[in-house]
Scaffold this active site. Structure first.
Site, PDB file in Angstrom:
ATOM      1  CD  GLU A  61      -2.890  -1.360   2.252  1.00 34.41           C
ATOM      2  OE1 GLU A  61      -2.963  -0.466   3.106  1.00 34.41           O
ATOM      3  OE2 GLU A  61      -3.599  -2.388   2.287  1.00 34.41           O
TER       4      GLU A  61
ATOM      5  CG  ASP B 123      -1.338  -0.098  -3.218  1.00 34.82           C
ATOM      6  OD1 ASP B 123      -2.332   0.105  -2.487  1.00 34.82           O
ATOM      7  OD2 ASP B 123      -0.392   0.704  -3.312  1.00 34.82           O
TER       8      ASP B 123
ATOM      9  CD  GLU C  75      -4.662  -7.815   1.269  1.00 37.02           C
ATOM     10  OE1 GLU C  75      -5.563  -7.104   1.750  1.00 37.02           O
ATOM     11  OE2 GLU C  75      -3.454  -7.553   1.409  1.00 37.02           O
TER      12      GLU C  75
HETATM   13  O1  G3I Z   1      -5.895  -7.887  18.469  1.00 40.10           O
HETATM   14  C1  G3I Z   1      -6.644  -6.754  18.909  1.00 40.10           C
HETATM   15  C2  G3I Z   1      -7.470  -7.115  20.132  1.00 40.10           C
HETATM   16  O2  G3I Z   1      -6.619  -7.447  21.181  1.00 40.10           O
HETATM   17  C3  G3I Z   1      -8.351  -5.918  20.481  1.00 40.10           C
HETATM   18  O3  G3I Z   1      -9.194  -6.273  21.519  1.00 40.10           O
HETATM   19  C4  G3I Z   1      -9.198  -5.504  19.286  1.00 40.10           C
HETATM   20  C5  G3I Z   1     -10.032  -4.260  19.583  1.00 40.10           C
HETATM   21  O4  G3I Z   1     -10.235  -3.484  18.453  1.00 40.10           O
HETATM   22  O5  G3I Z   1      -8.325  -5.201  18.213  1.00 40.10           O
HETATM   23  C6  G3I Z   1      -7.544  -6.306  17.804  1.00 40.10           C
HETATM   24  O6  G3I Z   1      -6.760  -5.904  16.729  1.00 40.10           O
HETATM   25  C7  G3I Z   1      -7.431  -5.761  15.501  1.00 40.10           C
HETATM   26  C8  G3I Z   1      -6.748  -6.657  14.478  1.00 40.10           C
HETATM   27  O7  G3I Z   1      -7.302  -6.466  13.218  1.00 40.10           O
HETATM   28  C9  G3I Z   1      -6.861  -8.144  14.861  1.00 40.10           C
HETATM   29  O8  G3I Z   1      -8.187  -8.536  14.860  1.00 40.10           O
HETATM   30  C10 G3I Z   1      -7.327  -4.328  15.044  1.00 40.10           C
HETATM   31  O9  G3I Z   1      -8.079  -3.492  15.915  1.00 40.10           O
HETATM   32  C11 G3I Z   1      -7.835  -4.184  13.645  1.00 40.10           C
HETATM   33  O10 G3I Z   1      -7.574  -2.862  13.162  1.00 40.10           O
HETATM   34  C12 G3I Z   1      -7.121  -5.155  12.726  1.00 40.10           C
HETATM   35  O11 G3I Z   1      -7.703  -5.050  11.459  1.00 40.10           O
HETATM   36  C13 G3I Z   1      -6.954  -5.653  10.432  1.00 40.10           C
HETATM   37  C14 G3I Z   1      -6.529  -4.606   9.423  1.00 40.10           C
HETATM   38  O12 G3I Z   1      -5.871  -5.235   8.340  1.00 40.10           O
HETATM   39  C15 G3I Z   1      -5.591  -3.590  10.037  1.00 40.10           C
HETATM   40  O13 G3I Z   1      -5.238  -2.655   9.121  1.00 40.10           O
HETATM   41  C16 G3I Z   1      -7.857  -6.671   9.760  1.00 40.10           C
HETATM   42  O14 G3I Z   1      -8.122  -7.745  10.664  1.00 40.10           O
HETATM   43  C17 G3I Z   1      -7.155  -7.231   8.532  1.00 40.10           C
HETATM   44  O15 G3I Z   1      -8.052  -8.026   7.800  1.00 40.10           O
HETATM   45  C18 G3I Z   1      -6.699  -6.089   7.636  1.00 40.10           C
HETATM   46  O16 G3I Z   1      -6.034  -6.608   6.542  1.00 40.10           O
HETATM   47  C19 G3I Z   1      -5.612  -5.654   5.554  1.00 40.10           C
HETATM   48  C20 G3I Z   1      -4.352  -6.160   4.944  1.00 40.10           C
HETATM   49  O17 G3I Z   1      -3.388  -6.381   5.914  1.00 40.10           O
HETATM   50  C21 G3I Z   1      -3.824  -5.169   3.912  1.00 40.10           C
HETATM   51  N1  G3I Z   1      -4.830  -4.862   2.940  1.00 40.10           N
HETATM   52  C22 G3I Z   1      -6.126  -4.456   3.443  1.00 40.10           C
HETATM   53  C23 G3I Z   1      -6.650  -5.495   4.433  1.00 40.10           C
HETATM   54  C24 G3I Z   1      -8.025  -5.133   4.903  1.00 40.10           C
HETATM   55  O18 G3I Z   1      -8.008  -3.944   5.620  1.00 40.10           O
END
Ligand code: G3I
Length: 440
Positions: free
Chosen positions: A211, A266, A335
């Site tokens: 990205e 990306d 993805e």
């Molecule tokens: O692990 C913590 C947990 O301890 C906490 O209680 C909870 C509360 O919000 O958050 C948890 O972390 C979250 C994490 O996912 C694991 O579930 C984060 O808040 C959350 O922001 C994070 O989101 C991930 C995101 O990337 C972050 O940018 C998504 O699961 C994941 O699917 C997403 O993946 C991205 C790729 O890496 C890059 N391309 C886009 C794609 C979708 O956004």
């Protein structure tokens, strides 16, 4: 009548009645006769048989038809996703290590359907390198052990990304407590080398840079869009552009594992707009300089009605044309998921009617037909979905809090959706949708 005669008559009547009142069950002969009178015995003497009692006719109970389409994802009757495209492209999914316990339906599902895996979050630098000198490889080690056990190809996601990178990488002895160019470059080197050499020959593909491009199509993502890399590292070689941090990341990755496939990844590239153009120009420029980039990852977080498959296909062809500069250059879909909501739709719930199931299934069928064409042209070697089933997708709650989405091939109960059938055999979509309707 004479009184004596009258008494004699009464006595005779009494004796006669007493003889007739012997209870039947007290007569063993009668009991034996009853026992002997099986229906067959009776049938032999029809004239003596009692009138047959007409049984009331029972309503036939209709057995529910066994499902043929709405089957558990791990059911043996389902075709395997990866086998359906074997020899064309690999098929993968993003997983989390807490899901990978052996002897579970999830484990049976993923080992049946995918030959590529990537961790959804656990190999991102903020988790692996939370503090200077601290590396946490517990989850990545578990993931890599799983991949080796099942003989799958593994993707490492991701090395250099502005999001989910540890804050400390960007802090240091520079102005305003910011990291200097040398500090950030050295952290990148330590990280890439440490992680990639640990998994050398075991993680075959890496999203080296993720990205890095502006959503507005104005070239690189800069600080106004959340990335500090270009601002801190700047123009190392004096060629007038700020791609240098990307180039460095690829040189470091190539040095750490020369056999790994190195991808620049990306989102929104499939929309075919200015972002695709600037991505293409930038990667082309780097390839011309000999930067070891092996492929472009199109994330493909798309929607049910956007973009068109034709636009998406043109984007793949455009990026695949970069093989002019690196004959091994490939496009990967890294993805994939298909939101049932349009981007500007703010609603939280949408009923999964059979019509919507059919629409999603046709969308997936069209996409995979196109992926097949592109693989046959040698442009595409891998398609990975971002998750396995609707019950665990990042698209619940995003971009609308409380949203319930249905973007994947298996539903919340991990049953095959019509979309699954769209991918493996589109002729089955109508019957799969009819079965969904009956089940509702
Ligand atoms: O692990 C913590 C947990 O301890 C906490 O209680 C909870 C509360 O919000 O958050 C948890 O972390 C979250 C994490 O996912 C694991 O579930 C984060 O808040 C959350 O922001 C994070 O989101 C991930 C995101 O990337 C972050 O940018 C998504 O699961 C994941 O699917 C997403 O993946 C991205 C790729 O890496 C890059 N391309 C886009 C794609 C979708 O956004």
């Amino acid at each position: 009548m004479h009184k004596r005669n009258y008494l004699a008559l009464l006595l005779a009547l009494f004796l006669l009645l007493s003889a007739c009142s012997v209870p039947k069950e007290e007569n063993p002969d009668d009991a034996a006769a009853a026992e002997a009178e099986s229906p067959a015995d009776i049938a032999g003497t029809p004239e003596e048989a009692p009138e047959p009692v007409e049984e009331p006719e029972e309503e036939p109970v209709e057995e529910p038809a066994a499902p043929q389409y709405l089957l558990p994802a791990w059911d043996e009757a389902l075709p395997s996703l990866w086998e359906s495209f074997d020899g064309l492209f690999k098929v993968g999914a993003a997983v989390n290590t807490d899901q990978l316990k052996p002897d579970t339906d999830f484990y049976r599902t993923v080992t049946k359907h995918y030959n590529v895996f990537v961790t959804e979050n656990e190999m991102k630098p903020m988790y692996v390198n939370p503090a200077e000198g601290t590396f946490n490889f517990t989850a990545p080690d578990q993931f890599v052990a799983f991949g080796e056990e099942v003989g799958a190809t593994l993707r490492g996601h991701t090395l250099i990304w502005h999001s989910q990178a540890p804050d400390w990488w960007f802090r240091g002895s520079g102005e305003n407590g910011r990291a200097t160019r040398e500090e950030l470059l050295s952290r990148m080197e330590t990280y890439i080398t440490e992680v990639m050499t640990r998994y050398q020959g075991r993680v075959a593909v890496w999203d080296v840079v993720n990205e890095a491009f502006s959503d507005q199509g104005k070239g690189l993502r800069m600080e106004d869009e959340g990335s500090q890399y270009a601002a801190i590292i700047g123009d190392l070689d004096g060629d007038g552009n700020l791609n240098d941090y990307i180039e460095q990341a690829f040189y470091l990755a190539d040095a750490a594992d020369p056999d790994a496939q190195l991808i620049i990844n990306d989102y929104s590239l499939e929309n075919g707009d200015a972002k695709l153009d600037s991505f293409y120009e930038s990667v082309k420029g780097m390839l011309e300089k000999g930067v070891p980039i092996d492929g472009a990852g199109i994330q493909a977080h798309i929607q049910i009605g956007w973009p068109s498959v034709a636009t998406f296909e043109k984007a793949i062809e455009k990026l695949a044309s970069l093989k002019e500069y690196n004959p091994d250059f490939k496009v990967q879909i890294t993805e994939l998921d298909v939101s049932i909501f349009a981007w500007d739709d703010q609603s939280k719930i949408k009923e999964m009617t059979p019509q919507l199931q059919a629409e999603l299934a046709t969308r997936y069928a069209d996409l995979f037909d196109m992926f097949r064409r592109q693989a046959e042209k040698g442009n595409l070697d891998m398609v990975v979905t971002w998750g396995v089933y609707d019950g665990r997708s990042w698209l619940d709650n995003y971009p609308v809090s409380g949203r319930v989405n249905a973007p994947l091939l298996f539903d919340r109960q991990m049953n095959a959706k019509p979309a699954f059938w769209g991918v493996v055999d589109r002729t089955k979509i109508p019957d799969a949708c009819a079965e969904v309707q009956t089940a509702q």
